[in-house]
Write an enzyme that holds these catalytic residues in place. Sequence first.
Site, mmCIF file in Angstrom:
data_model
loop_
_atom_site.group_PDB
_atom_site.id
_atom_site.type_symbol
_atom_site.label_atom_id
_atom_site.label_comp_id
_atom_site.label_asym_id
_atom_site.label_seq_id
_atom_site.Cartn_x
_atom_site.Cartn_y
_atom_site.Cartn_z
ATOM 1 N N ASP A 283 1.756 -4.611 2.202
ATOM 2 C CA ASP A 283 2.193 -4.423 0.815
ATOM 3 C C ASP A 283 3.435 -5.285 0.565
ATOM 4 O OD1 ASP A 283 2.323 -3.493 -1.724
ATOM 5 O OD2 ASP A 283 3.052 -1.492 -1.222
ATOM 6 N N GLU A 284 3.737 -5.550 -0.671
ATOM 7 C CA GLU A 284 4.905 -6.375 -1.044
ATOM 8 C C GLU A 284 4.907 -7.695 -0.271
ATOM 9 O OE1 GLU A 284 6.657 -5.400 -3.492
ATOM 10 O OE2 GLU A 284 6.746 -3.202 -3.520
ATOM 11 N N ARG B 10 10.062 -1.467 -14.477
ATOM 12 C CA ARG B 10 10.104 -0.106 -13.926
ATOM 13 C C ARG B 10 9.974 0.931 -15.042
ATOM 14 N NH1 ARG B 10 8.220 -1.267 -9.903
ATOM 15 N NH2 ARG B 10 8.045 -3.250 -10.949
ATOM 16 N N LYS C 78 -1.302 -0.593 -7.506
ATOM 17 C CA LYS C 78 -1.667 -1.153 -6.211
ATOM 18 C C LYS C 78 -1.569 -0.138 -5.076
ATOM 19 C CE LYS C 78 2.896 -3.063 -5.629
ATOM 20 N NZ LYS C 78 3.586 -2.842 -4.384
ATOM 21 N N THR C 79 -0.582 0.748 -5.147
ATOM 22 C CA THR C 79 -0.453 1.728 -4.069
ATOM 23 C C THR C 79 -1.707 2.602 -3.997
ATOM 24 O OG1 THR C 79 1.874 1.790 -4.658
ATOM 25 C CG2 THR C 79 1.130 3.386 -3.056
ATOM 26 N N GLN D 94 7.577 -10.772 -8.454
ATOM 27 C CA GLN D 94 8.508 -9.733 -8.020
ATOM 28 C C GLN D 94 9.142 -10.056 -6.673
ATOM 29 O OE1 GLN D 94 7.420 -5.545 -8.859
ATOM 30 N NE2 GLN D 94 5.510 -6.384 -9.659
#
Length: 741
Positions: free
Chosen positions: A220-221, A602, A37-38, A251
């Site tokens: 974001d997030e 992760r 996504k980044t 998340q």
Amino acid sequence: MFTESEDLLAGLNHPQKQAVLHGEGPLLILAGAGSGKTRVITRRIVQLMQNGVRAQSILAITFTNKAAGEMRKRVDSIVPGHRVQISTFHSFGVRLLRQYADRLGLNKDFTIYDQSDRSKLTKIAIEDSGLNAERFTPDTISNSISKAKNQLLSPEKFAQSAKDFFSQSVAQVYPYYEKRLRESNALDFDDLLYWPALALRNDPELRAELDARYRYVMVDEYQDTNTAQYAIARGLSVDYPNLCVVGDPDQSIYKFRGSDIRNILDFERDFPNATVLTLSENYRSTKPILSAADRLISHNTQRKPKPLISMKEGGSPVTQITFDTGAEEANGVAKRIAQQVNSGNRSFRDFAVFVRMNALTRSLESAFSRHRVPFQIVKGMAFFDRKEIRDVLSYLRLLVNSHDNISFMRAVNEPARGIGKVSLDHLKNHAEPREISLLEACGVVEKIPTIKGKAASGLRDFSLLMKGLRELLEHPPHEVIAKTLDASGYREMLRRSTDPEDQERLANIEELVSAARQFQVEDREPNLADFLENISLASDTDAHDANKDSVSVMTLHAAKGLEFPVVYMLAMEQGILPHDRSLENDEELQEERRLAFVGMTRAMHELFLCNARMRDFRGSVVFTAPSMFLGQLPGSEIKVIEEGPSTPMNSMLRGPGKGSQMTQGWKNNQIKAPTVASISPMPVKDGSYSEGMMVKHPAYGKGMITEISGYGAMRRLKIRFQTAGERSFIADKVQLEIIQS
DNA sequence: GTAGTACCTTTTTTT
DNA sequence: AAGGTACTAC
């Protein structure tokens, strides 16, 4: 230009391309873990610019300053010198509030109060309110106020909605707390969102102006936004509804600080014409890791099921290791990492160790030292929480904002100036009715008859000291700090002390000076206020140095957004993960499961889930049961290893043989038992230095290392020199020649 | 007003 | 286990 946008799409899958190419209109990107996504956000920013959108019209909100910095760099590598605003919600808020301070009735030199300031202020507010607060601690009350602000509830509104006794008590305190904040010209963390959100809501002109300025907003997030953040994003996207939010409901891990998963789940209701894209291809983790994580998270009932597709073939199975004690767990992990590195397959930087609580990192420190494994504990802010640093910062904050009474109280008698509690009470009694700050009152101490003698002269000295230092306010931050240390006598106090701890403190405040010297802001000379603001808004992860060849140790919360080839998750035990305080409540239990999910996802190549049968906790030994989450993995695909019991002592202590009682959780199992941790005869080591080592310093000559403490960038060496006495150094910084180990 | 001592809570997570 | 707070003695 055409070829450049071709480049932007290189290596992207279909939904990623769609996301990058999306122009106007609301866009929701549901991005599974590791789905790139980044990359998508970065490229979309560039794509917008290439299509003629002015950089200044783009606002990108990230979760940490570090993430903002990285995104800025990535955009910059494609469009050098761009002026896209990329920041966290909090930094954005501060910037807005400083710019529009007059309009909002604020003073732009406001101080940002952190948790500990907040709780001190709450204590005062409780007294103001006359509430009999025996039953509630300042922290409980200030947490509740914080929640109210996150939901944009003013003191009045909060009071209206307060039904139960606790809320009504908080409602009594809240207005006084606000009054005290204003009086100190301070804002707490929540205010940095609360004020901008309310300004957007109540000032239509300002809202329209900002909406037009930031025509394209990206968040974001998004799954971890709270009501205030939501209101900000929303308020900026009315006339120009080009709001693009990216997140993953699975998340969401910050409910405790007000984040509301519904913000992302309800996006389509808020923007009925929204485009929704789902990124489900995972480029990070191997199949076994992803399928284990997927199986775990599927136990959450309140969720939109979504596929997670691993794009990596093969991979070793997820491993579960059970140790006998927490200490053995730490040792075992350190040993395994050391072995893996020694066999040449991995570097230390490939490893991360995640824990549910900061307290669990302690046992790791000694284990890593023992096995000579270099590590960094990602808790950057710990440095700024040290007493001496807070002391010095309180001087600095008071310089920038003379109304900051919390800082005044901290600085005024440190070093001791003969000013005690009684005199300070007199000072307060003088200042409050006149509505002047404590520092101002200090300047007219002659007019306060009740203060005399040493206290009076001490207060006058302090007032003169601050007046003198104020002249330097626009000098470079490190100069102001150095002058403050001298003029206040703080440095001298530490220098003269015989307490070895104070020598360490001395090293710390020197470290603060050099931190200030290194501090730079992008386009201009930074001043002291900038430096302080930067410290206040920094996050733990901001201190993480991915280039350093060391194992990263951090909490699961700090791990969000990162990835590592090998991940160890420790203390997967009932009562720790899931945490004890979530066991009663299904919603909180689901959040714990998401936390475990975040940790697992992760990992790129290898994932180890560890637990211990017993562990030291707050002084006593506690018997534990394995985390329920371990039982919610695809059992047949998990490799299970049982370590220990390694000594007869341990098996004796393992308690009731059957284990039926051990599954009951945590609290009931607290029993006292002799501590089994063995004391290692090995020297304490950190990579290259060890206690007892003879070294040579360029200035002080030969000496012996007598103590090693701290960790990561804060690692300290104490060295006793043959001629220069004992001194402390930052291990990373000091130039030493090893003479003999 | 300060220093020293006993006791008692703490954190689960953080911008 | 540790750091802060409250209390006491000087």
